[in-house]
Design an enzyme around this catalytic site. Structure first.
Site, PDB file in Angstrom:
ATOM      1  N   SER A  39       0.878  -1.260   0.033  1.00 25.36           N
ATOM      2  CA  SER A  39       0.077  -0.041   0.056  1.00 25.36           C
ATOM      3  C   SER A  39       0.957   0.980  -0.018  1.00 25.36           C
ATOM      4  CB  SER A  39      -0.837  -0.037   1.259  1.00 25.36           C
ATOM      5  OG  SER A  39      -1.915   0.952   0.909  1.00 25.36           O
ATOM      6  N   GLN A  47       1.441   6.950  -7.069  1.00 19.75           N
ATOM      7  CA  GLN A  47       0.198   7.293  -6.738  1.00 19.75           C
ATOM      8  C   GLN A  47       0.115   8.747  -6.886  1.00 19.75           C
ATOM      9  OE1 GLN A  47      -1.203   7.975  -2.475  1.00 19.75           O
ATOM     10  NE2 GLN A  47      -2.748   6.363  -3.123  1.00 19.75           N
ATOM     11  N   TYR A  52      -7.400  14.858   1.148  1.00 18.31           N
ATOM     12  CA  TYR A  52      -6.583  15.722   0.202  1.00 18.31           C
ATOM     13  C   TYR A  52      -7.433  16.377  -0.763  1.00 18.31           C
ATOM     14  CZ  TYR A  52      -2.996  13.271   2.860  1.00 18.31           C
ATOM     15  OH  TYR A  52      -2.209  12.632   3.853  1.00 18.31           O
ATOM     16  N   ARG A  72      -8.032   5.842  -5.681  1.00 18.06           N
ATOM     17  CA  ARG A  72      -8.437   5.638  -4.266  1.00 18.06           C
ATOM     18  C   ARG A  72      -9.430   6.485  -3.951  1.00 18.06           C
ATOM     19  NH1 ARG A  72      -4.453   4.376   1.048  1.00 18.06           N
ATOM     20  NH2 ARG A  72      -4.402   2.378   0.038  1.00 18.06           N
ATOM     21  N   ARG A  80       1.252  -1.630   7.060  1.00 19.48           N
ATOM     22  CA  ARG A  80       2.326  -1.878   8.118  1.00 19.48           C
ATOM     23  C   ARG A  80       2.693  -3.067   8.366  1.00 19.48           C
ATOM     24  NH1 ARG A  80      -1.746   1.605   9.965  1.00 19.48           N
ATOM     25  NH2 ARG A  80      -0.987   3.169  11.200  1.00 19.48           N
TER      26      ARG A  80
END
Length: 784
Positions: A430, A509, A590, A638, A732
């Protein structure tokens, strides 16, 4: 109870409000642990009154009962019906999965066992008696156990302390019984002219006196025994079918007719049964002074995971243990709450996932029969691919074959195609902001960071959000693609991935920070404004992210055009750098996300107002980027599927947003949630964001990428095989272990094209030995 409450040191006088299983078992345990205690139970109904039929208890709960009170356990054992199979019947086919292990008995029988045990121990049982006012009980007793159910008067009396939250859901259900024993735990789906209805059924009494627990009952033809039958459907289906106008007996007859095949043409019976809507009860606090909540008064969890009685009994076990272990009542109640709340919260998350699966069951009806069954079995995320394979390997292997898994290949290592790109497995690293660029230029850190994860075996490695302008950065350490120098640096990273990790794709991205820019590096203070060197912010509307954040300027039409061109220029550079996939970042508050959410877009021009208008600028940017991005390379988007805040983006909005991008050519939707407003209230938990991806996938027919606390390869396999997602993005876990995917292959014994070890690393493809395992085992244990 006015003023301060004095809590006694010991619980010698105990009042229990409510004579359900939880209250009775708590009373029995407390009296057994200290026979000198005075324990009184108030129950408004008669001893034989009960409004349910059968109850299910897990082996874990039974183990706790056996340890705490062997007498009750032995009595339960004499009456339990045990079975292993689950049948899922849909579209004329029945899929059976075995190895599950259930134990059930009649609710009336359970209450009788607990009544007998309470009387044997000397508990004062007061039936047909309303409990005195709780203030009076608290004043006259050392402990008051409020086990007075989902409509708890005690909870309402002290609502200012307990702070309950009650959520009402979308389905109606009715609790009935059949006078025969089902041959398994049965789920049956009926597609009617009014909509989808489902039956949940399980046996709770032996079909014959000579029944053996290890034997599967003979089925609906059996004349004896009994089963619980719950019929459930969405509110709108319930009304369309006319159930809102039927009395109890008419409803029972209609249900029996709809599910005549499951019932073998036999009737159903009721016991003051009524259609109701499930309510999830959560309390911030479980005790007040010497008053404590237990069972449904404290919490509820949907019946589809069979947890109500189980949780109440476990509450009683924990409460009794804490009162024994702690020096005083106050400490005991604090310990009880600390022990039980996390366990209950976990169960409620699973129950919520199960509940919502059945609410949205219509999304899955087109799945192949075995995949549909697998999806149902794994709906709560507590049953997974791995443990289902242990329970019933033949069923799981059949689902894998239907899915297209080659022999010996876990679902996560099957390839997936997006436009002209074929990913060798379903694992995505990710996007993770590293805040380690200088003037937007990625350096050695990015080469090592992304290169290591590419060598680690994932099918697709994503960059962090790469910013399209200096003003579009989140922090001074964010990477960009607005200069030739930055593009050359990215080309170096891409070249390494393609040459040293062949078969791994790398995606970029692209995004713009909007109102969340000009902040410190994450480890210096996430989302906190820079102390110096700030740059001006722009956004859909002049709304700061936090009270201490800079207020952005509302973008003008000419500025919107400039930003769109910045995105296309960055996309052109990304194509020249050789990236395999491009993702447009329209999530997490964003810039483009800020246009989508009604909480952050208050514009009154053509780019604000309705969702169609809020979508306009993000779609303009998408179209412009797609226009310069090579046609054979995929492009994803996304989104934040919910803002986790009242008045924000809803699940229905998310489907519409995803559908709009799909219609404009998005090859997949990367479904995240939140981070749009600072006062969000996320519902964290295992795989907590995946239901949004699941819904979007089935509502739009477009591939999705699921994210959000997906931490194990078992989770990935489960989600992929159930058809809830096409790809899984993990963040993570890849920080903890750059070789997460290769290690997942090794742990599953997989060696194939979906997970190829780099030649220099092949010697590490087997887990190192950790110690001697061939030592002789002890034959005897000697005491003394």
């Amino acid at each position: 109870m006015a003023g301060a409450v004095t809590v006694p040191d010991s619980a010698q006088r105990v009042a229990v409000v409510g004579g359900g299983p939880g209250g009775l078992y708590a009373a029995a345990l407390l009296k057994r642990l200290d026979p000198a205690r005075s324990v009184t139970v108030w129950e408004r109904n008669a001893p034989d009154d009960t409004f349910g039929f059968g109850v299910v208890l897990s082996d874990e709960t039974l183990g706790g009962i056996e340890h705490a009170d062997p007498v009750v356990y032995a009595a339960l054992q004499r009456h339990f019906v045990r079975w292993d199979d689950i049948d899922i019947v849909h579209a004329g086919t029945r899929q059976t999965s075995g190895g599950h292990g259930f134990a059930a008995l009649g609710r009336k029988r359970l209450l009788q066992i607990l009544h007998d045990r309470c009387r044997e121990l000397g508990v004062d049982l007061r039936f047909r008696s309303e409990a005195p006012d709780v203030d009076r009980l608290a004043a006259e007793h050392d402990l008051v156990v409020a086990a007075d159910g989902v409509h708890s008067t005690t909870r309402d009396t002290y609502s200012h302390v307990f702070r309950p939250h009650v959520a009402t859901h979308r389905c109606r259900y009715i609790w009935l019984a059949a006078d025969f024993a089902f041959d398994a735990f049965r789920f049956e789906i009926a597609e009617t002219e009014h909509g989808v209805m489902q039956l949940h059924g399980y046996p709770y009494s032996r079909p014959s006196p000579d029944h053996h627990p290890s034997t599967r009952p003979s089925g609906p033809q059996n004349q004896s025994g009994a089963s619980t039958v719950i019929v459930e459907m969405r509110e709108e289906v319930w009304r369309a079918a006319g159930f809102d106008e039927l009395d109890e007996q008419e409803s029972v007859a209609r249900c029996a007719k709809i599910f005549a095949d499951a019932l073998g043409g036999r009737p159903l019976r009721s016991n003051k049964s009524a259609w109701t809507t499930f309510r999830t009860v959560v309390n911030e606090h479980w005790s007040h002074g010497n008053v404590v909540l237990l069972g449904d008064a404290a919490h509820t969890a949907h019946f589809s995971i069979g947890s109500g009685t189980k949780l109440a009994v476990e509450d009683a076990l924990a409460l009794a243990a804490c009162l024994t272990e702690q020096p005083d009542v106050a400490s005991a109640l604090a310990a009880y709450e600390a022990e039980r709340k996390p366990v209950v919260a976990s169960t409620q998350r699973a129950a919520r996932a199960s509940l919502e699966w059945f609410e949205n069951i219509g999304l899955y009806l087109d799945q192949p029969p075995r995949q549909f069954a697998f999806n149902l079995l794994t709906r709560s995320r507590r049953v997974t691919h791995d443990n289902l394979r242990l329970r019933d390997a033949s069923f799981t292997e059949a689902v894998e074959r239907d899915f297209g898994c080659p022999p010996g290949t876990p679902p996560m290592f099957t390839p997936f195609r997006l436009r002209g790109l074929t990913l060798r497995n379903r694992v995505v690293v990710s996007p993770m902001d590293m805040y380690s660029a200088t003037d937007g230029v990625p350096g050695d850190f990015h080469l090592v960071h992304l290169g290591a994860r590419a060598l680690g075996g994932a099918g697709l490695v994503m960059t962090e959000m790469v910013c399209v302008s200096p003003e579009g950065r989140i922090t001074p350490g964010c990477a960009g693609l607005y200069t030739g120098q930055q593009a050359e640096a990215w080309k170096r990273v891409v070249r390494f991935v393609h040459t040293r990790a062949p078969g791994t794709a790398i995606g970029v991205q692209l995004g713009h920070s909007g109102r969340k820019g000009s902040t410190r590096l994450m480890w210096e203070g996430m989302d906190e404004p820079l102390e110096e060197g700030n740059w001006p912010l722009v956004a859909a509307s002049p709304i700061p992210y936090r009270p201490d954040s800079q207020t952005p300027r509302e973008l003008t039409r000419s500025q919107l055009t400039d930003i769109r061109e910045q995105f296309t220029s960055a996309a052109w550079r990304a194509a020249r750098a050789g990236f395999d996939l491009l993702e447009l970042h329209c999530a997490h508050g964003y810039l483009l996300s800020g246009f989508l959410s009604p909480l952050t877009n208050h514009r009154t021009d053509a780019y604000g107002g309705s969702l169609e208008r809020r979508l306009r600028f993000p779609l303009e940017v998408f179209d412009a980027v797609r226009g310069v991005w090579p046609a054979e390379r995929p492009m994803t988007v996304r989104i934040s599927a919910t803002d986790w805040a009242e008045g924000g983006t809803s699940a229905e909005d998310a489907v519409d947003i995803a559908r709009a991008f799909a219609e404009h050519g998005a090859d997949a939707i990367d479904v995240s949630t939140g981070q749009v407003v600072a006062d969000e209230r996320p519902e964290f938990g295992r795989s907590y964001q995946t239901p949004y991806a699941d819904r979007i996938r089935h509502a739009t027919g477009r591939p999705v990428i699921a994210v959000g606390a997906i931490s194990s390869w078992d989770d990935v396999n489960s989600l992929i095989l159930a058809g809830r997602t096409d790809l899984c993005a993990l963040a993570r876990p890849h920080l903890y272990d750059p070789h997460w995917t290769l290690h997942a292959a090794a742990e599953q014994g997989y060696d194939g094209p979906g997970a190829v070890w780099p030649a220099p690393y092949r010697a590490g493809s087997r887990r190192p030995q950790t110690g001697r395992t061939d030592a002789p085992k002890p034959r005897l244990t000697l005491g003394g």
